[in-house]
Design a protein around this motif. Structure first.
Motif, PDB file in Angstrom:
ATOM      1  N   LYS A 106      40.627  41.086  44.639  1.00  0.00           N
ATOM      2  CA  LYS A 106      39.327  41.484  44.093  1.00  0.00           C
ATOM      3  C   LYS A 106      39.483  42.036  42.683  1.00  0.00           C
ATOM      4  N   ARG A 107      40.544  42.808  42.450  1.00  0.00           N
ATOM      5  CA  ARG A 107      40.747  43.378  41.113  1.00  0.00           C
ATOM      6  C   ARG A 107      41.042  42.280  40.085  1.00  0.00           C
ATOM      7  N   ILE A 108      41.787  41.262  40.486  1.00  0.00           N
ATOM      8  CA  ILE A 108      42.032  40.126  39.581  1.00  0.00           C
ATOM      9  C   ILE A 108      40.710  39.423  39.287  1.00  0.00           C
ATOM     10  N   ASN A 109      39.924  39.158  40.327  1.00  0.00           N
ATOM     11  CA  ASN A 109      38.624  38.502  40.148  1.00  0.00           C
ATOM     12  C   ASN A 109      37.676  39.307  39.273  1.00  0.00           C
ATOM     13  N   ASP A 110      37.796  40.636  39.324  1.00  0.00           N
ATOM     14  CA  ASP A 110      36.934  41.517  38.525  1.00  0.00           C
ATOM     15  C   ASP A 110      37.493  41.794  37.131  1.00  0.00           C
ATOM     16  N   GLY A 111      38.627  41.173  36.780  1.00  0.00           N
ATOM     17  CA  GLY A 111      39.232  41.376  35.468  1.00  0.00           C
ATOM     18  C   GLY A 111      39.928  42.718  35.311  1.00  0.00           C
ATOM     19  N   LYS A 112      40.331  43.317  36.431  1.00  0.00           N
ATOM     20  CA  LYS A 112      41.011  44.615  36.408  1.00  0.00           C
ATOM     21  C   LYS A 112      42.489  44.421  36.721  1.00  0.00           C
ATOM     22  N   ASN A 113      43.274  45.444  36.415  1.00  0.00           N
ATOM     23  CA  ASN A 113      44.695  45.391  36.744  1.00  0.00           C
ATOM     24  C   ASN A 113      44.879  45.359  38.260  1.00  0.00           C
TER      25      ASN A 113
END
Length: 195
Positions: A106-113
């Motif tokens: 989810k963090r990758i999909n949201d552009g987060k680390n």
């Protein structure tokens, strides 16, 4: 009131004999070392924070995921960020895939680390991640890295924490009052949290 947070200001504070009664540095190893080596005013040396969260078999899964996500990702570079997740093996099959989905996918999909999951051998059979070394359980990462250890019960969780903790902050997520009481009485850290 100190408003300048540069190194120069910190050095002036460390040397403010007659103005500062006591320094209690809160920060990373570099700040603590600078204070102990350079301070002319009294200084209480603090240590590193290898902080643990234990997820008990009776934990509310959504609550556990929220707590772990907040404790690891809101400010991963602070001394009270979670560095090690200890999970009861009875809940691991349900929790670990959801944890990977939340902290990595989810963090990758949201552009987060994304959080790098460093898993013990048993956890690696349940979800994807990197194989944890023994050193990972004794490391203050101060980054998006979380070591994960599976245990059979709260007693084993406390033993693991006692062996690897820096006695800063530890937490338990559980619905069992007796398990929470055991954890809070057995864990020797400055801050011990329940849920």
């Amino acid at each position: 009131l100190v408003q300048d947070t540069t190194r120069q200001s910190a050095n002036e504070l460390m040397n403010a004999v007659g103005y500062v009664d006591l320094l209690i540095p809160r920060g990373g190893a570099g700040l603590i070392k600078a204070c102990t080596e350079n301070a002319k005013v009294p200084c209480i040396q603090t240590g590193t924070g290898i902080c643990h969260i234990y997820i008990d078999e009776t934990a509310d899964i959504e609550k556990a995921l929220n707590i772990v996500e907040n404790a690891k990702t809101s400010r991963p570079s602070v001394c009270n960020a979670a560095e090690v997740l200890v999970v009861n093996s009875k809940i691991a099959n349900e929790l670990l895939p959801l944890l990977k989905e939340r902290l990595v996918d989810k963090r990758i999909n949201d552009g987060k680390n994304p959080v790098e999951l460093r898993l013990d051998s048993e956890a690696l059979t349940i979800t994807e991640g990197i194989s944890a070394s023994d050193e990972d359980f004794d490391t203050e990462f101060l980054n998006y890295i979380l070591a994960i250890k599976l245990v059979d019960d709260v007693v084993e969780a406390v033993e693991h924490i006692s062996h690897h903790s820096t006695h800063h902050s530890e937490a338990i997520v559980t619905s069992n009052k007796k398990t929470a009481e055991y954890f809070t009485m057995a864990v020797d850290s400055a801050a011990v949290y329940v849920n």
